[in-house]
Design an enzyme around this catalytic site. Structure first.
Site, PDB file in Angstrom:
ATOM      1  N   ASP A 108       0.901  -1.265   0.106  1.00  0.00           N
ATOM      2  CA  ASP A 108       0.146  -0.088   0.038  1.00  0.00           C
ATOM      3  C   ASP A 108       1.024   1.501   0.178  1.00  0.00           C
ATOM      4  O   ASP A 108       1.586   1.501   0.814  1.00  0.00           O
ATOM      5  CB  ASP A 108      -0.891   0.121   1.246  1.00  0.00           C
ATOM      6  CG  ASP A 108      -2.064   1.178   1.315  1.00  0.00           C
ATOM      7  OD1 ASP A 108      -1.343   2.310   1.773  1.00  0.00           O
ATOM      8  OD2 ASP A 108      -2.831   0.905   1.006  1.00  0.00           O
ATOM      9  N   ASP A 131      -6.998   5.417 -10.471  1.00  0.00           N
ATOM     10  CA  ASP A 131      -8.442   4.902 -10.428  1.00  0.00           C
ATOM     11  C   ASP A 131      -9.179   6.388 -10.239  1.00  0.00           C
ATOM     12  O   ASP A 131      -9.030   6.892  -9.077  1.00  0.00           O
ATOM     13  CB  ASP A 131      -8.736   3.965  -9.422  1.00  0.00           C
ATOM     14  CG  ASP A 131      -9.957   3.409  -9.614  1.00  0.00           C
ATOM     15  OD1 ASP A 131     -11.222   4.001 -10.127  1.00  0.00           O
ATOM     16  OD2 ASP A 131     -10.328   2.056  -9.431  1.00  0.00           O
TER      17      ASP A 131
END
Length: 224
Positions: A108, A131
Site C-alpha cells: 500500500d 483510479d
C-alpha cells in the site's frame, strides 16, 4: 483509536494471473522487490549509488515504468503496485530489459510513504492514470486527497516534482484544486501542463485519444 478500517484507493480484484506473470512474481520478486518494513529504508544503499530517486505510485502492468527507467539510466526508480498480475508483469519486464535502476515495493502506497520513505528523500513522484472513482459516493476513495498530497510533499526534496496524469476531466479538476491548495507546491503551468517528453504515450492513451478523450498532465514542484 478509531475502529474503522482505512479507506483504500484501490480494490484487490482477482484478475487473470498468467503463467509468465506468476513465474516472474515467484522467481524475481526476491531480486527486484523491496519488502515492506515499518522502518525507514536507505534507497542509496539499495541501489548502490547516489542518484536522483523517482517514485511511481501504481505502475499497472509496468510498460510505462520500464520505458521511463530504460530511457533514464542516470536515475533510480521505485514502483509501488499491489495487484499481483501487474507486479509479475513489471518484474518480467525488468528482467528482460536488464534494468538495474528499478525496484518494486508490493504494498500500500500510503503505508510505504509513512513508514519506509524518509523526509525529503525523493526527487520526483509519478502518479499516472490513478483510479478515478467516478461515482460521487466513491470520491473519498480517490488517491489524490489533501492529506495524501501533504504526505507526498513531506517526502519530496525542495525543487522536486509531482506529476499526475489522468484522462478523467472531473478527476483532473479535482486534482488541480487539491494540488493548488497545498502551499508548498507550485504549478509549472497556468493549469494543465503539456505532456513532458519523459512520459511515453501508452496504448491505452492512444486508444483514448482516437475516441476523443483528453489526457491532462499536472506537474507541480515543491518550493525550494
Amino acid at each position: 483509536m478509531s475502529s474503522h478500517p482505512p479507506i483504500r484507493s484501490y480494490v484487490l480484484r482477482q484478475g487473470y494471473f498468467s503463467h509468465a506473470q506468476r513465474h516472474a512474481y515467484e522467481s524475481l520478486l526476491p531480486r527486484y522487490g523491496i519488502p515492506f518494513s515499518e522502518n525507514p529504508i536507505d534507497l542509496d544503499s539499495i541501489f548502490g549509488r547516489t542518484a536522483p530517486k523517482i517514485l511511481e505510485i501504481g505502475s499497472g502492468m509496468g510498460e510505462t515504468t520500464v520505458e521511463i527507467a530504460a530511457q533514464h539510466p542516470e536515475k533510480d526508480f521505485v514502483a509501488i503496485e499491489v495487484h499481483a498480475p501487474g507486479i509479475g508483469s513489471l518484474l518480467d519486464r525488468i528482467e528482460k530489459h536488464g534494468l538495474t535502476n528499478l525496484r518494486i515495493i508490493p504494498h500500500d502506497a500510503k503505508l510505504v510513504l509513512q513508514h519506509m520513505l524518509t523526509g525529503e528523500s525523493l526527487d520526483g513522484i509519478h502518479i499516472f492514470f490513478p483510479d478515478p472513482w467516478p461515482k460521487a459516493r466513491h470520491h473519498k476513495r480517490r488517491l489524490i486527497q489533501s492529506d495524501f498530497v501533504s504526505l507526498l510533499c513531506n517526502r519530496l526534496k525542495p525543487g522536486g516534482y509531482l506529476h499526475i496524469a489522468t484522462d478523467w476531466e472531473d478527476y483532473a479538476i479535482h486534482s488541480l484544486h487539491v494540488l493548488s491548495s497545498e502551499q508548498r507546491l507550485i504549478n509549472t503551468a497556468a493549469d494543465y501542463a503539456p505532456r513532458p517528453a519523459y512520459r511515453p504515450l501508452t496504448k491505452f492513451e492512444q486508444r483514448g485519444m482516437k475516441l476523443g478523450h483528453t489526457i491532462r498532465d499536472l506537474i507541480f514542484t515543491k518550493a525550494a
